[in-house]
Design a protein around this motif. Structure first.
Motif, PDB file in Angstrom:
ATOM      1  N   SER A   1       0.845  -1.201   0.000  1.00  0.00           N
ATOM      2  CA  SER A   1       0.000   0.000   0.000  1.00  0.00           C
ATOM      3  C   SER A   1       0.876   1.245   0.000  1.00  0.00           C
ATOM      4  CB  SER A   1      -0.886   0.000   1.261  1.00  0.00           C
ATOM      5  OG  SER A   1      -0.088   0.273   2.404  1.00  0.00           O
ATOM      6  N   VAL A   2       0.252   2.415   0.117  1.00  0.00           N
ATOM      7  CA  VAL A   2       1.016   3.671   0.146  1.00  0.00           C
ATOM      8  C   VAL A   2       1.465   4.031   1.563  1.00  0.00           C
ATOM      9  CG1 VAL A   2      -0.196   4.584  -1.882  1.00  0.00           C
ATOM     10  CG2 VAL A   2      -1.077   5.113   0.413  1.00  0.00           C
ATOM     11  N   HIS A   3       1.121   3.176   2.522  1.00  0.00           N
ATOM     12  CA  HIS A   3       1.297   3.552   3.920  1.00  0.00           C
ATOM     13  C   HIS A   3       2.547   2.979   4.571  1.00  0.00           C
ATOM     14  CE1 HIS A   3      -2.829   4.841   3.473  1.00  0.00           C
ATOM     15  NE2 HIS A   3      -3.141   3.617   3.091  1.00  0.00           N
TER      16      HIS A   3
ATOM     17  N   VAL B   1      -0.173  -2.835   8.012  1.00  0.00           N
ATOM     18  CA  VAL B   1       0.578  -1.688   8.546  1.00  0.00           C
ATOM     19  C   VAL B   1       0.088  -1.415   9.973  1.00  0.00           C
ATOM     20  CG1 VAL B   1       1.035   0.774   8.270  1.00  0.00           C
ATOM     21  CG2 VAL B   1       0.968  -0.719   6.252  1.00  0.00           C
ATOM     22  N   PRO B   2       1.006  -1.487  10.957  1.00  0.00           N
ATOM     23  CA  PRO B   2       0.611  -1.390  12.368  1.00  0.00           C
ATOM     24  C   PRO B   2       0.436   0.062  12.802  1.00  0.00           C
ATOM     25  CG  PRO B   2       2.957  -1.866  12.195  1.00  0.00           C
ATOM     26  CD  PRO B   2       2.460  -1.716  10.797  1.00  0.00           C
ATOM     27  N   LEU B   3      -0.756   0.594  12.616  1.00  0.00           N
ATOM     28  CA  LEU B   3      -0.990   2.032  12.833  1.00  0.00           C
ATOM     29  C   LEU B   3      -0.652   2.507  14.231  1.00  0.00           C
ATOM     30  CD1 LEU B   3      -4.165   3.083  10.817  1.00  0.00           C
ATOM     31  CD2 LEU B   3      -1.806   3.868  10.595  1.00  0.00           C
ATOM     32  N   SER B   4      -0.816   1.622  15.223  1.00  0.00           N
ATOM     33  CA  SER B   4      -0.433   2.050  16.576  1.00  0.00           C
ATOM     34  C   SER B   4       0.645   1.126  17.142  1.00  0.00           C
ATOM     35  CB  SER B   4      -1.667   2.068  17.487  1.00  0.00           C
ATOM     36  OG  SER B   4      -2.305   0.801  17.462  1.00  0.00           O
TER      37      SER B   4
ATOM     38  N   PHE C   1      -6.927   0.164   5.642  1.00  0.00           N
ATOM     39  CA  PHE C   1      -7.479   1.482   5.960  1.00  0.00           C
ATOM     40  C   PHE C   1      -7.401   2.445   4.789  1.00  0.00           C
ATOM     41  CE2 PHE C   1      -3.579   3.859   6.853  1.00  0.00           C
ATOM     42  CZ  PHE C   1      -2.667   2.841   7.084  1.00  0.00           C
ATOM     43  N   SER C   2      -6.743   2.032   3.677  1.00  0.00           N
ATOM     44  CA  SER C   2      -6.788   2.874   2.472  1.00  0.00           C
ATOM     45  C   SER C   2      -8.226   3.079   2.018  1.00  0.00           C
ATOM     46  CB  SER C   2      -6.058   2.215   1.303  1.00  0.00           C
ATOM     47  OG  SER C   2      -4.693   2.092   1.539  1.00  0.00           O
ATOM     48  N   LYS C   3      -9.023   2.020   2.137  1.00  0.00           N
ATOM     49  CA  LYS C   3     -10.402   2.100   1.652  1.00  0.00           C
ATOM     50  C   LYS C   3     -11.399   2.329   2.786  1.00  0.00           C
ATOM     51  CE  LYS C   3      -9.539  -0.936  -2.292  1.00  0.00           C
ATOM     52  NZ  LYS C   3      -8.502  -1.880  -1.776  1.00  0.00           N
ATOM     53  N   GLY C   4     -10.852   2.657   3.979  1.00  0.00           N
ATOM     54  CA  GLY C   4     -11.708   2.845   5.151  1.00  0.00           C
ATOM     55  C   GLY C   4     -12.848   3.835   4.959  1.00  0.00           C
ATOM     56  N   PRO C   5     -12.549   5.059   4.478  1.00  0.00           N
ATOM     57  CA  PRO C   5     -13.636   6.038   4.374  1.00  0.00           C
ATOM     58  C   PRO C   5     -14.791   5.555   3.481  1.00  0.00           C
ATOM     59  CG  PRO C   5     -11.501   7.117   4.208  1.00  0.00           C
ATOM     60  CD  PRO C   5     -11.232   5.650   4.198  1.00  0.00           C
ATOM     61  N   SER C   6     -14.457   4.967   2.344  1.00  0.00           N
ATOM     62  CA  SER C   6     -15.525   4.489   1.452  1.00  0.00           C
ATOM     63  C   SER C   6     -16.274   3.321   2.086  1.00  0.00           C
ATOM     64  CB  SER C   6     -14.930   4.055   0.115  1.00  0.00           C
ATOM     65  OG  SER C   6     -15.907   3.383  -0.640  1.00  0.00           O
ATOM     66  N   PHE C   7     -15.522   2.414   2.687  1.00  0.00           N
ATOM     67  CA  PHE C   7     -16.125   1.252   3.356  1.00  0.00           C
ATOM     68  C   PHE C   7     -17.119   1.702   4.424  1.00  0.00           C
ATOM     69  CE2 PHE C   7     -15.764  -1.835   6.935  1.00  0.00           C
ATOM     70  CZ  PHE C   7     -16.295  -2.942   6.308  1.00  0.00           C
TER      71      PHE C   7
ATOM     72  N   LEU D   1      -5.328   9.836   4.275  1.00  0.00           N
ATOM     73  CA  LEU D   1      -4.147  10.621   3.906  1.00  0.00           C
ATOM     74  C   LEU D   1      -3.545  11.350   5.111  1.00  0.00           C
ATOM     75  CD1 LEU D   1      -2.194  11.496   1.762  1.00  0.00           C
ATOM     76  CD2 LEU D   1      -3.774  13.295   1.062  1.00  0.00           C
ATOM     77  N   THR D   2      -4.381  11.980   5.914  1.00  0.00           N
ATOM     78  CA  THR D   2      -3.803  12.719   7.034  1.00  0.00           C
ATOM     79  C   THR D   2      -3.604  11.846   8.264  1.00  0.00           C
ATOM     80  OG1 THR D   2      -5.951  13.394   7.895  1.00  0.00           O
ATOM     81  CG2 THR D   2      -4.912  14.862   6.306  1.00  0.00           C
ATOM     82  N   ALA D   3      -4.393  10.781   8.388  1.00  0.00           N
ATOM     83  CA  ALA D   3      -4.338  10.005   9.627  1.00  0.00           C
ATOM     84  C   ALA D   3      -3.137   9.079   9.674  1.00  0.00           C
ATOM     85  CB  ALA D   3      -5.621   9.192   9.775  1.00  0.00           C
ATOM     86  N   THR D   4      -2.460   8.923   8.569  1.00  0.00           N
ATOM     87  CA  THR D   4      -1.439   7.879   8.532  1.00  0.00           C
ATOM     88  C   THR D   4      -0.170   8.402   7.903  1.00  0.00           C
ATOM     89  OG1 THR D   4      -1.918   7.150   6.307  1.00  0.00           O
ATOM     90  CG2 THR D   4      -3.319   6.284   8.050  1.00  0.00           C
ATOM     91  N   HIS D   5       0.874   7.661   8.144  1.00  0.00           N
ATOM     92  CA  HIS D   5       2.126   7.959   7.490  1.00  0.00           C
ATOM     93  C   HIS D   5       2.100   7.452   6.066  1.00  0.00           C
ATOM     94  CE1 HIS D   5       3.679   8.879  11.442  1.00  0.00           C
ATOM     95  NE2 HIS D   5       3.138   7.749  11.851  1.00  0.00           N
ATOM     96  N   LEU D   6       2.685   8.178   5.150  1.00  0.00           N
ATOM     97  CA  LEU D   6       2.891   7.688   3.795  1.00  0.00           C
ATOM     98  C   LEU D   6       4.290   7.115   3.711  1.00  0.00           C
ATOM     99  CD1 LEU D   6       1.373  10.510   1.585  1.00  0.00           C
ATOM    100  CD2 LEU D   6       0.396   8.265   2.115  1.00  0.00           C
TER     101      LEU D   6
END
Lengths: 476, 476
Positions: free
Chosen positions: A32-34, A78-81, A422-428, A465-470
């Motif tokens: 992914s991009v993250h 990707v382990p966001l936390s 989580f890339s597709k989180g908002p749409s999901f 985009l803002t919630a995660t690291h790229l």
């Protein structure tokens, strides 16, 4: 909570724990991009170790993120936390192959193509065919419900998984599903696990339906001046009761990219369809190919070519196969990103959706290519852009949003086979808004401390985009 | 809590509530051996009414048992602790048929054969084919994950259901799944609902995949002197990569019963196999039939007959079709009971299992017939006995227990397509012992007051004979 690395080493052995900066970096991103750093990587070797690890993590409320090859495109691993990455690749035994029962049993770390190599002498294969088959693991395929180019005939991983053994968040070991093709014994929890992206339990064994290898196959290609014609051709083939083993579409961006990269000299048309039929009877395969050819003609297809010669089939398939690596050659300075990378729409909406994707790309100053397993309603896209530029990311973000809004408008779904992560989180979350509470209730019931792959699916951030690291360097 | 019938009438109208003794009696049993009286029968006409009913029942902790045709064989719709029967047959609209997307949308009360009649002009059909197709509803089929004679090729209801609208216990309305064949958008809750027997929510609409009607079919029959040979034939057909559209087995008890009842003059053998292939290409169907014939011969099959003549096919099929009603003619004074009525085993264990079923019957002084959709690993049996005699019930109870112990020993599952209800509760709870808590956690998360079809599946009584009423007069 700081992770007790010593304790982890006690459970799986010194060699199977890593927390040095280089390894943490490697495991901080997937396809992914993250990017986001874990605290430790652990490679369990058996069920007992997985149980002990989860008991430790659950007690101390430490996130645990199961991972196969790391080829997921939506940030699933990707382990966001932070937390522990559970690298499952050591558990890679093919436990048994039972052609007499048309099943096999495998550990989650078995690689897709390796399984097929082992099944071949028995005359069988495992039908899901992700493009990443050379590296992806059965465990990862279960997490995402992977499918691939043959889904139009054979369905997805969920259709092939009939049973599994799972370690739950609290370390409990459960057996789900059965060994039989039909099963009406209550809640089908094995099917629920497929596509749950590691948020409900850790799969430690899977029972898979296998299929007899077809004896004959033939492949074809047809060009279409308009997307509409290509879309109609796909719809007509399915509605005619033909079950091709492959029915793929490539749009103009894809064609150009392949030509630039591979010099294949594909024609300058709006769409190319690639199709395959397979089976046990040569005449049946030929008959189906003949019918597809007729449907192509009826929908103004040109340059129609059909062959059952292996070399010729390889040439026909070459364009489609080399598509993904070719995309980055579409234009100097544009890089391929896995954004709006997959979706599924009702069959009759494929042409409209691909057309709309191009309009959206134009409006937002990025390039988007659409292709995919359209015979199953599945569309893949990639966004090509200058990943250094902040403005391009903002355009991409708008494009992603608009694409999924359109997909939902025509009655499609956010992911066809790559999963949500989580890339597709908002749409999901938009698409499933009335069942998010139901999903959260199930998640909470099975993982009350929310240790299993948190911040994914219904719990993903509102803004990818803002919630995660790229994992890209972006200049302001 | 006493039910407020006036309130129910306010919600669905005077005409759609019944609480007179005659109606309560009719709704106290289904096609199982059980009986237990509800307090009221309510027939909702739309989603809003279902929502209001559930809100009322949830607030007052009143059991709600959804019901289709009442043709279930395991007591799924028998209200063990009273409550409201939700008769869903009024909601019987076919909402849309979309051949271009290969789907249709229906309300739960639509009858299976009626749906197929409406699909026929489009050249499509809905593949699950329960024997009760003339009366059973799509809602009931979803509750049980019904499949039937064509499951060997087309799978079960779960495979065909891709989306649904559901009213949850608290009255919330949710949309699950999607309109697409492939779907990797998170937890597949539509698939979880299939087979949950009304314990997780009330299905008010379903999106179904439909299949193109095959243009050609042929049918065949073969006799086998031993069950072993018949079992090997079935295994060999599947392993050869043939996908018959039907592959049925009848044992000696079944053959005798059909001969007694229908005078068809079937041969005196241990097993008869009935098979069918269908497809779009005559040559492919013929080729597959030829291969099945060869496999029959190789396994000592005799009297092999194959035909694509409609009258001849009807004759071949007659024996199998009339089997269930014929069973009661097996012997004077023995009645057919739906006990140990279905199970699924790994393909290679079919012959052994049928053989063992006969041994168990003998040991327990009852008669058992085994038959079914063996190409999918599915076996049906019925227990024939004098239902007036207590000793026969005790023998039947032992037989049921022993049958399912054997099924589990060979790696099979308690129900192949009839569901668990509470007739199969003891075996189900034994088979799934390590995941019962997981099921209960999900149930509790979605239905905290336990109003939806309580005392079924993981919450069924430990003893189906003593814990429940029988719908038979039994003398001590």
């Amino acid at each position: 909570m700081k992770i007790d690395v010593k304790k982890l080493k006690e459970i799986v052995g010194e060699d199977n724990v890593r927390d040095n900066i280089a390894d943490l970096y490697v495991y901080s991103s997937d396809a992914s991009v993250h990017s986001s750093k874990p605290d430790a990587i652990v490679r369990p070797g058996n069920v007992k170790e997985v149980q002990e690890l989860l008991r430790y993590a659950n007690k101390n409320k430490i996130p645990v993120i199961p991972r196969g090859a790391g080829s997921g495109m939506s940030g699933q691993t990707v382990p966001l936390s932070g937390g522990i990455i559970l690298d499952m690749k050591r558990m890679d035994k093919i436990i048994e192959i039972r052609p007499e029962d048309v099943i096999c049993k495998v550990e989650p770390g078995v690689i897709n193509d390796e399984l097929n190599m082992q099944l071949k002498p028995y005359g069988f294969f495992f039908p899901p065919t992700p493009a990443s088959g050379k590296i992806c693991t059965i465990g990862g395929m279960i997490g995402n419900n992977a499918s691939g180019i043959r889904s139009v005939k054979y369905g997805a991983t969920r259709d092939a998984v009939i049973g599994m053994k799972v370690v739950l968040a609290n370390g409990d070991f459960v057996t789900l599903g059965s060994n039989t093709k039909v099963d009406s014994s209550g809640y089908q929890l094995a099917k629920l696990m497929v596509g749950s992206e590691g948020t409900l339990g850790i799969v430690v064994e899977a029972t898979l339906l296998i299929s007899p290898l077809p004896k004959f196959r033939a492949m074809g290609v047809a060009n279409f001046a308009t997307l509409e014609d290509a879309g109609k051709m796909i719809s007509n083939v399915i509605a005619a009761g033909i079950t091709p083993s492959m029915l793929e579409l490539m749009d103009k961006v894809a064609i150009t990219a392949v030509n630039n990269a591979q010099n294949l000299g594909l024609p300058d048309v709006d769409a190319i369809a690639v199709f395959e039929c397979n089976g046990m009877v040569k005449e049946a395969v030929e008959y189906d190919m003949k019918r597809i050819k007729e449907i192509c003609k009826r929908n103004n297809g040109t340059g129609i070519r059909v062959s059952d010669d292996p070399d010729e089939m390889t040439r026909i398939y070459e364009g489609r196969k080399k598509l993904f690596p070719s995309l980055s050659k579409y234009s100097e300075g544009l890089f391929t990103t896995a954004l709006a990378d997959d979706m599924a729409v009702p069959m009759s909406k494929i042409a409209d959706t691909v057309h709309e994707i191009h309009e959206i790309a134009k409006r937002n100053n990025v390039v988007m290519s659409a292709y995919g397993h359209c015979g199953a309603g599945l569309i893949h896209t990639k966004i090509l852009m200058d990943t250094n530029k902040k403005s391009q990311w903002q355009g991409a973000k708008r494009a992603v949003k608009e694409v999924y809004e359109y997909v939902q408008k025509v009655g499609g779904t956010t992911s066809g086979e790559h999963g949500i992560g989580f890339s597709k989180g908002p749409s999901f979350k938009q698409e499933k808004k009335d069942s998010l509470e139901m999903m959260r209730a199930i998640k909470k019931a099975l993982d009350p401390n929310n240790i299993l792959n948190p911040h994914k699916l219904m719990d993903s951030p509102d803004d990818w985009l803002t919630a995660t690291h790229l994992r890209y360097q972006v200049k302001p």
